[in-house]
Design an enzyme around this catalytic site. Sequence first.
Site: not given
Ligand code: SAM
Length: 447
Positions: A109-112, A115, A132, A177, A230
């Site tokens: 779950a990498a965006a933006p 990590k 993502e 994450d 978080c």
């Molecule tokens: N790791 C990122 C960073 O360090 O910049 C932040 C990630 S953010 C906490 C969580 C991410 O999980 C979001 O980008 C979101 O779009 C994605 N997400 C939401 N639902 C999801 C799902 N069911 N499966 C996978 N990813 C998901």
Amino acid sequence: MTILPNEYTDRMKRILGDDYNAYEASFLLPPSRGLVINTDKITPEAFDRLFAYPTEKISYFDKGRLLMSEEKVGGDPLHAAGLYYMQDPGAMSTVAALPEIKGRVLDVAAAPGGKTVSAALSSDEVFVVANEVNFPRAKVLLQNVERLGLKNVGVTSLAPRDFAKYTPECFDLIIADLPCSGEGMFRKEQAALDAWNGNINKMNAERQKEILDDVLPALKEGGTLLYSTCTYAPEENEQIVLYLMDKYGMTLLPPRQEVTEATAPALSEDGRDLSSARRFYPFIRPGEGQFVAIMKKSGEKLYATKSIPTKLSFNEEKRVREFVERNVNGDVGVINKQGDDYYAVHPLARTLPLRFLSEGVRIGAMSGGKFLPHHNLFTAFGGRMKNKENLRLDDPRLAEYLFGLEVDAAEAQDGYVAILVEGYPLGGGKCVGGRIKNHYPKGLRTH
Ligand code: SAM
């Protein structure tokens, strides 16, 4: 003054005890901001000399800096040149907790991209699949990876379960994450507070378990899971750790000492000691709330890595290589094709049968029989281009270039040219008769 729901403050008082007052007082402090230095492009020492804003070092992450100014830095040319990535110092404590990063990494779950950036910068030997699921967010992730010119990151936009299907037991490390209730963001994101209700933690915990169930088959036996959120809710943190222990026999590993010192132990659950998992609080160190757990999958297996052949014909590769050799000093590695684009790819990328949005550095595409370089060639290899135009921070041509205008060449010869700021690659152009046509992407320009 931030108004917190009673149900939330009652739980935080139970969790924090005597520390609750310090937590409440942290809402009176300005939210902290930090940045990660792109050590693939610049050393921390050179960055500290060049960066115009005051910063402080972060004890648990040598590439991290706490920003001591409230000014906006988004328009900073050094930011545009990918010399740093803005990241909250609390969020930095997650990847920084890992004693070692190696091999194939999946950031599920990498965006933006926070990590992913820290993991990719840990070593050239590492290859990070930055995934993502949300496509518009995946495009932002890709833009950040390209701005930083990272050569060991591939970007995908797949569902977590796709990795179990296409790359079972393939990754040495999975970074999860995961989406959460965001209680650690309450100091700086009103939206997180507005969205909070008494049921949100359970709902998020269910989604976190589902994502982990989906993606864990892609982790090698003996591989590492970095789980983080978080939020402060035990349902989304400690109880997820217990879930992974009980369902998958995973074990909890201690973080690096520096992260232990900057954080509080996770809560005991069911009388079980989970203190190797850590809670980051703004009243211990500047940064927003975070939870981090390092977990090991049971077993120990070694996998042979089979390389997937590139999709290029002999002639095609020859033409792309001729362009690269004419313009760039040194080797760019393996070249592969994806759609119409050519990529310089990390050797580990070629062991993964995934549909990438970007498999590495997008160096360009063929158009009408001619090779046209992509912006990413300049951001990743600009420092090694044979033809360069270096702009100082006080050079008026810098603002013109970022605005999208043609600029005069002082040193560049005719042909493709890398535009550098203070010696660091920012973008590219094509020099014709002493004028540089601007190839800085329209979406990134300052107008
Ligand atoms: N790791 C990122 C960073 O360090 O910049 C932040 C990630 S953010 C906490 C969580 C991410 O999980 C979001 O980008 C979101 O779009 C994605 N997400 C939401 N639902 C999801 C799902 N069911 N499966 C996978 N990813 C998901």
